[in-house]
Design an enzyme around this catalytic site. Sequence first.
Site, mmCIF file in Angstrom:
data_model
loop_
_atom_site.group_PDB
_atom_site.id
_atom_site.type_symbol
_atom_site.label_atom_id
_atom_site.label_comp_id
_atom_site.label_asym_id
_atom_site.label_seq_id
_atom_site.Cartn_x
_atom_site.Cartn_y
_atom_site.Cartn_z
ATOM 1 N N ASP A 122 0.863 -1.171 0.000
ATOM 2 C CA ASP A 122 0.000 0.000 0.000
ATOM 3 C C ASP A 122 0.909 1.233 0.000
ATOM 4 O O ASP A 122 2.104 1.120 0.273
ATOM 5 C CB ASP A 122 -0.885 -0.040 1.252
ATOM 6 N N ASP B 148 -1.553 -0.888 6.014
ATOM 7 C CA ASP B 148 -1.862 -0.410 7.366
ATOM 8 C C ASP B 148 -3.342 -0.172 7.619
ATOM 9 O O ASP B 148 -3.725 0.119 8.745
ATOM 10 C CB ASP B 148 -1.104 0.898 7.633
ATOM 11 N N ASP C 190 -6.682 -2.819 3.287
ATOM 12 C CA ASP C 190 -5.584 -3.706 2.898
ATOM 13 C C ASP C 190 -5.766 -5.134 3.409
ATOM 14 O O ASP C 190 -4.933 -5.996 3.125
ATOM 15 C CB ASP C 190 -4.249 -3.163 3.428
#
Length: 1190
Positions: free
Chosen positions: A425, A863, A867
């Site tokens: 990410d 995080d 995700d």
Amino acid sequence: MAGGRRKKQHFGRIHSFSCGRASFNGEHSLIGGPGFSRIVFCNDPECFEAGQLKYGGNYVRTTKYTLATYFPKALFEQFRRVANIYFLICAILSFTPLSPYTAFSTVFPLVVVVGVTMGKEAVEDWRRKRQDIEMNNRKVKFHRGDGVFYYTKWMDLKVGDVVKVEKDEFFPADLILLSSSYDDAICYVETTNLDGETNLKLKQALDVTAKLLDDSSFENFRAIIKCEDPNANLYSFVGNLLLGDQFPLTPQQLLLRDSKLRNTDYVYGVVIFTGHDTKVIQNSTAPPSKRSKIEKRMDKLVYLLFFALVVLSFIGSIFFGITTSEDLENGVMKRWYLRPDDTTIYYDPERAPVAAIFHFLTALMLYGYLIPISLYVSIEIVKVLQSVFINRDLNMYYVEGDKPARARTSNLNEELGQVDTILSDKTGTLTCNSMEFIKCTIAGTAYGHGITEVERALARGKEAPLVQEVVEDDNVEEIDKMKPSVKGYNFIDERITNGNWVKEPHADVIQMFLRLLAVCHTAIPEEDDETRKISYEAESPDEAAFVIAARELGFEFYERTQTSISMNELDPMSDRKVARIYKLMNIIEFSSSRKRMSVIVRNEEGKLLLLSKGADSVMFERLAQDGREFEVQTRLHINEYADAGLRTLVLAYRELSEEEYSEFNEEFSRAKNLVSAEREEMIEEVAEMIEKDLILLGATAVEDKLQNGVPECIDKLAQAGIKLWVLTGDKMETAINIGFACSLLRQGMKQIIINSETSAIRALEKAGDKSAVDVAAKANVIQQISEGKALLSIASEDSEALALIIDGKSLIYALEDDVKDMFLELAIGCASVICCRSSPKQKALVTRLVKVKTGNTTLAIGDGANDVGMLQEADIGVGISGVEGMQAVMSSDIAIAQFRFLERLLLVHGHWCYRRISSMICYFFYKNIAFGFTLFFFEAYASFSGQAAYNDWYMSFYNVFFTSLPVIAQGVFDQDIAARFCLKFPLLYQEGVQNVLFGWTRILGWAFNGVLSSTLIFFFCARAMEHQAFRKGGEVVGMEIFGTLMYTCLIWVVNCQMALSINYFTLIQHIVIWGGIALWYIFLLVYGAMDPDISTTAYQVFIEACAPALSFWLVTLFVTVATLLPYFSYAAIQMRFFPMYHQMIQWMRNDGHSEDPEYCQMVRQRSLRSTTVGYTARFSRSKLELPEQV
């Protein structure tokens, strides 16, 4: 804030909810039918009707076992393993005459191994049990029926109970909000534990229950709620409240278990779902079971050994059957000493086939020592200890957040050393997710001199238009010193700071711009009573940065009342701050589809103002013809900001007439009160009516800063040969420039950009032909992928690096079944891959595509709650314990606090764990093959009679005591290379990616070494002792002495083999290796001294026979040296003439070259290829290109 209490604010109806009589449409008509049958008797959970419904209690259990199910379930888990089933069958057969050894010696090792594993399961489950106890015993106030609230445990709540939850407490069950400490019955809820989002959600009770303001008002309160049955959908709820009349309930009244009450003194709510019926528990599915590739290959090895065991048994039984059938021919006994004429069925020459079958079963038991019974439990112990080292590594401890690394599962330790592709990410993972207001453009003029990380990176490449002059003037350090110390604010420009904006040509536009920043938001102010400083709770870091910037520039928002926003703003006429109040009429919320938010306020002059901010893609098209004065300059500045890696929002406004607003408000209220699936769509349609003909003010630019050490970490991972894909929801320009900042991209690198923004597709979209758009978009994506593959083939010939950048729309078609193989082929050929505008589902699908199609190990890192799918889909999921909540961490296999710790996690711990586990398993199979084949050779020597070469307890303790601890110590402590060399020479990591330490060549090599060792041990011992007088009286050795001698040689050989294999000796390894040998002699003394009924063939064998005989010691020494000599010779030749990469580093260290820069650079250069990304590769490339340019 710390040090004081927050001044109580009475916040208003900031989202303009009207929760009176809403319309009944859509799903509300289903109440009472299937799936919508729940009935809740509010404040009367003990009534007869409620008792008949038999809803579950609020006790929540997350344990795997209960007291009643522990033994059956734990035993089932253990005997799912083929090896354990085999040993269980052997243990059962050991009670029959077929057994070659006593039953107890077979059962004892099995009980130890299974018992240790079950004990580990029990300890882990007890930890979960303690968490459950803590959770279920939390206290909350509930109404007992007399208008008074008493504390009770969470687990004692029932459906229908009315509870009082106070500020900063968690909700104990799913509740329907009845009223709150605010006049209009609103409250603020933090849902971090549910969806990972830290922004506050606004909830509001129905008007009909909002009057329940204190404890006593619930004494006579009774109502009935009819609603949907328990389900896992967090964002929907359908129900009705019957209180005299019927009122619709929506998600706006639903308070979910495990979310927290914030900025509200207290709320009252009625319990509707308890325990395992709550939505958070319904969502808590077990994480996918992940097994490492080494563990899967280990299973194949066990099956291979099973096959070898069956083959050996089959061969032995055939020879035994043939020999037995020849024992008695025509009344003549060939082996008369066995008395074949008077024997049992097991040796009867007349029934030789039956005897052979029985022998086959006996041999299956006898050769069972080929299968390493303690392998699984040893590996589990090693992995747990490895995880402890990961958790306690101070180099991965984040001091600022007090967060250590945490291996949440130990199953995947060795997988950390085999990662081929990282899928990451961006926001909050590569960046801090801590926004800073750094630049803006107002009335076509750019303001702000701050320098972003991206600009610094681009400046190094001599292509940064915004900072080139700054860099040339050498003012970077001076600007850094001028940086404000306010969190969220990094704006430097004396033209508009300190009130200087009033002197600017377009001061009126600047005033409206700053006023819009201070008013157009949903932030909540908090004032500290002691310091009098105001802080803000905002729905996003961006929004907090805007309000802080407005405050620092003279427009301080300090209070939100029921229907107004108050602020102190700088008056250009008097040059003083004056208090102004804006009446808040409506808030039109931000959504991902709208990409903008607006507020409608009435100023003190009575004018109605629509203030709007949003993405440039939706705001410019809503400008009025006379509101585009600064459009050209603003667009230019926005593009420059995007090039600098900044996130931009366009600000615009307009005045509204009373008639226009009245018409809008009526439609907007109707859409808000609609309870159906079309509600959001209707709201957007009404908003479209008012959000038009806007006047452009300018645009903001905030920086999401890179985390510390990200470029360095990516550089090391690239040198290690690991590919990094970035999957982000950001727009393409921002993602590309973050790529430059962290050296995923470099100047001169060719970019293959795949997007769906073509003029032909836009024309089809305007025509509204969706099917034609899909066909054209897919054809466009396929064409761009084909062009990219052609470019890739040219680049591969020239050894050039390519970057692939694809947007979310194109990714939809690239992931379709008939296109995804083409897309993947292109992607894996590129040095960098960036997927922009990716949805959570697309992140997971891309991860699955890479994992399944390449077959390589994938690691996903993120995080946020968006995700989670990606983390669970990857072979290894790493969660960043950042600011977006704990959802990603809770779904991860390993949690770290910063992206930069990934470097040490993979290159050091990953390499060590992979090497240790690989070597450990190979050694395990080696020592078991060596042991098993000595049994086979003795069987052949003894006419395959089924007689074991060793005493029963020798065999039982071989894997459990004499050889188990050295292999565990190796798995925990061994290091081929120190940590600093692992980081200094990243290419070392490729040994794991290419699986050179656990490939079939290496495995079969160790197996061959085991067979060779057993052959040398048996035949040397047999030849040395077969005819040699052993005792003083001239007697030759018996089977008990021969077995003891051969076993002694075996113990010496396998332990010394471990000593030769180890790279890094510690005191513990010395103790367990030499202690294992010493333990064998101690065991011989103690066991041999026991009663002959217990010690059987081992009685006094060492004291009386072996120890006094010099030949015993000489043969042990000779056999040990002779058996180890082939391996030692091979290892010496291989290391000297055909060294592996880690052996080259070992040589360099031993020869004293480890600190020689030139020598180290020569070895390290093997890590750098033209397709490698990272700043080291970038500088190397630029050095190569410089002479060509000259």
